[in-house]
Design a protein around this motif. Structure first.
Motif, PDB file in Angstrom:
ATOM      1  N   CYS A  45       0.853  -1.184   0.000  1.00  0.00           N
ATOM      2  CA  CYS A  45       0.000   0.000   0.000  1.00  0.00           C
ATOM      3  C   CYS A  45       0.890   1.235   0.000  1.00  0.00           C
ATOM      4  O   CYS A  45       2.063   1.178   0.364  1.00  0.00           O
ATOM      5  N   GLY A  46       0.331   2.339  -0.432  1.00  0.00           N
ATOM      6  CA  GLY A  46       1.075   3.585  -0.520  1.00  0.00           C
ATOM      7  C   GLY A  46       0.437   4.670   0.318  1.00  0.00           C
ATOM      8  O   GLY A  46      -0.781   4.735   0.438  1.00  0.00           O
ATOM      9  N   GLN A  47       1.280   5.507   0.892  1.00  0.00           N
ATOM     10  CA  GLN A  47       0.806   6.607   1.709  1.00  0.00           C
ATOM     11  C   GLN A  47       1.573   7.872   1.358  1.00  0.00           C
ATOM     12  O   GLN A  47       2.801   7.855   1.260  1.00  0.00           O
ATOM     13  N   TYR A  48       0.843   8.931   1.177  1.00  0.00           N
ATOM     14  CA  TYR A  48       1.422  10.231   0.867  1.00  0.00           C
ATOM     15  C   TYR A  48       2.028  10.828   2.135  1.00  0.00           C
ATOM     16  O   TYR A  48       1.389  10.857   3.188  1.00  0.00           O
ATOM     17  N   VAL A  49       3.282  11.299   2.053  1.00  0.00           N
ATOM     18  CA  VAL A  49       3.966  11.890   3.203  1.00  0.00           C
ATOM     19  C   VAL A  49       4.624  13.204   2.762  1.00  0.00           C
ATOM     20  O   VAL A  49       5.256  13.269   1.708  1.00  0.00           O
ATOM     21  N   ASN A  50       4.476  14.228   3.580  1.00  0.00           N
ATOM     22  CA  ASN A  50       5.070  15.530   3.310  1.00  0.00           C
ATOM     23  C   ASN A  50       6.314  15.699   4.181  1.00  0.00           C
ATOM     24  O   ASN A  50       6.215  15.808   5.396  1.00  0.00           O
ATOM     25  N   LEU A  51       7.484  15.726   3.554  1.00  0.00           N
ATOM     26  CA  LEU A  51       8.755  15.883   4.271  1.00  0.00           C
ATOM     27  C   LEU A  51       9.385  17.260   4.061  1.00  0.00           C
ATOM     28  O   LEU A  51      10.580  17.435   4.276  1.00  0.00           O
ATOM     29  N   HIS A  52       8.593  18.244   3.633  1.00  0.00           N
ATOM     30  CA  HIS A  52       9.148  19.569   3.356  1.00  0.00           C
ATOM     31  C   HIS A  52       9.870  20.179   4.553  1.00  0.00           C
ATOM     32  O   HIS A  52      10.828  20.930   4.382  1.00  0.00           O
ATOM     33  N   GLU A  53       9.426  19.883   5.753  1.00  0.00           N
ATOM     34  CA  GLU A  53      10.026  20.495   6.941  1.00  0.00           C
ATOM     35  C   GLU A  53      11.220  19.709   7.488  1.00  0.00           C
ATOM     36  O   GLU A  53      11.857  20.150   8.435  1.00  0.00           O
ATOM     37  N   ASP A  54      11.539  18.568   6.885  1.00  0.00           N
ATOM     38  CA  ASP A  54      12.676  17.772   7.345  1.00  0.00           C
ATOM     39  C   ASP A  54      13.977  18.404   6.874  1.00  0.00           C
ATOM     40  O   ASP A  54      14.096  18.825   5.721  1.00  0.00           O
ATOM     41  N   LYS A  55      14.975  18.438   7.753  1.00  0.00           N
ATOM     42  CA  LYS A  55      16.240  19.093   7.431  1.00  0.00           C
ATOM     43  C   LYS A  55      17.081  18.307   6.428  1.00  0.00           C
ATOM     44  O   LYS A  55      17.851  18.893   5.678  1.00  0.00           O
ATOM     45  N   TYR A  56      16.941  16.999   6.394  1.00  0.00           N
ATOM     46  CA  TYR A  56      17.757  16.189   5.488  1.00  0.00           C
ATOM     47  C   TYR A  56      17.080  15.976   4.133  1.00  0.00           C
ATOM     48  O   TYR A  56      17.732  16.040   3.102  1.00  0.00           O
ATOM     49  N   PHE A  57      15.791  15.716   4.123  1.00  0.00           N
ATOM     50  CA  PHE A  57      15.075  15.375   2.887  1.00  0.00           C
ATOM     51  C   PHE A  57      14.244  16.513   2.304  1.00  0.00           C
ATOM     52  O   PHE A  57      13.854  16.465   1.147  1.00  0.00           O
ATOM     53  N   GLY A  58      13.936  17.536   3.094  1.00  0.00           N
ATOM     54  CA  GLY A  58      12.952  18.552   2.740  1.00  0.00           C
ATOM     55  C   GLY A  58      13.149  19.248   1.410  1.00  0.00           C
ATOM     56  O   GLY A  58      12.192  19.508   0.697  1.00  0.00           O
TER      57      GLY A  58
END
Length: 185
Positions: free
Chosen positions: A103-116
């Motif tokens: 299954c797939g889930q949408y995730v928002n990583l914009h605020e992450d320091k490494y991936f954002g």
């Protein structure tokens, strides 16, 4: 006005000579040149673009091959640890693949320091039996999003980048090559 031109004349060569030598040595691709190199140097000066992955993704985009970018094992392990911190709901939608049980889930990583500044919004692929993250999919581009998909600041930055990037830059898929699940571009 003449002082501005003089400043640019003196400042631009120093930007072209400055940079992260580890990123340049590790890159297995051809070198950036001209405006693409200048754009890369200017963008990497931003303090929020600080991870090697973000810099590699930007360089891959600017080189314009459009080929799928597969993240390293270390970056994927870091992503597996980071994603649970940004899950806002438990809505995992079944995927239509050759391998059932994902299954797939949408995730928002914009605020992450490494991936954002590299992946931002992505789809995380889980194994439904034990909720293990087996892969992820993101399309690296500077596309416009509808209101509410991104914060206003992030949407503004995305649109400015889209306007300033060289025409030869190409969007591409970013993923992790899991044994059981792999997304073809």
């Amino acid at each position: 006005m003449k002082h501005c031109y003089l400043f640019l004349l003196l400042f631009v060569p120093s930007l072209l000579a400055a940079g992260d030598s580890a990123t340049l040595v590790a890159a297995k691709q051809k070198k950036l040149r001209g405006y693409r190199q200048l754009f890369y140097r200017l963008v990497t000066l931003h303090p929020k673009l600080n991870s090697p992955l973000e810099k590699e993704l930007l360089k891959h985009y600017l080189l314009g091959s459009g080929e799928t970018f597969v993240v390293s094992e270390a970056d994927f392990k870091r992503l597996q640890q980071t994603v649970p911190l940004y899950i806002t709901n438990q809505d995992c939608k079944p995927l239509e693949t050759n391998h059932p049980g994902y299954c797939g889930q949408y995730v928002n990583l914009h605020e992450d320091k490494y991936f954002g500044w590299g992946v931002g919004n992505l789809t995380v692929i889980y194994q439904t039996t034990d909720q293990t993250i087996v892969s992820f999919v993101d399309y690296y581009d500077f596309d416009k999003k509808k209101k509410g998909k991104r914060r206003v600041r992030n949407e503004f930055v995305t649109r400015v980048f889209s306007f300033l990037t060289p025409a030869s830059s190409r969007s591409f898929v970013v993923t992790y090559n899991a044994d059981a699940y792999f997304v073809k571009p």
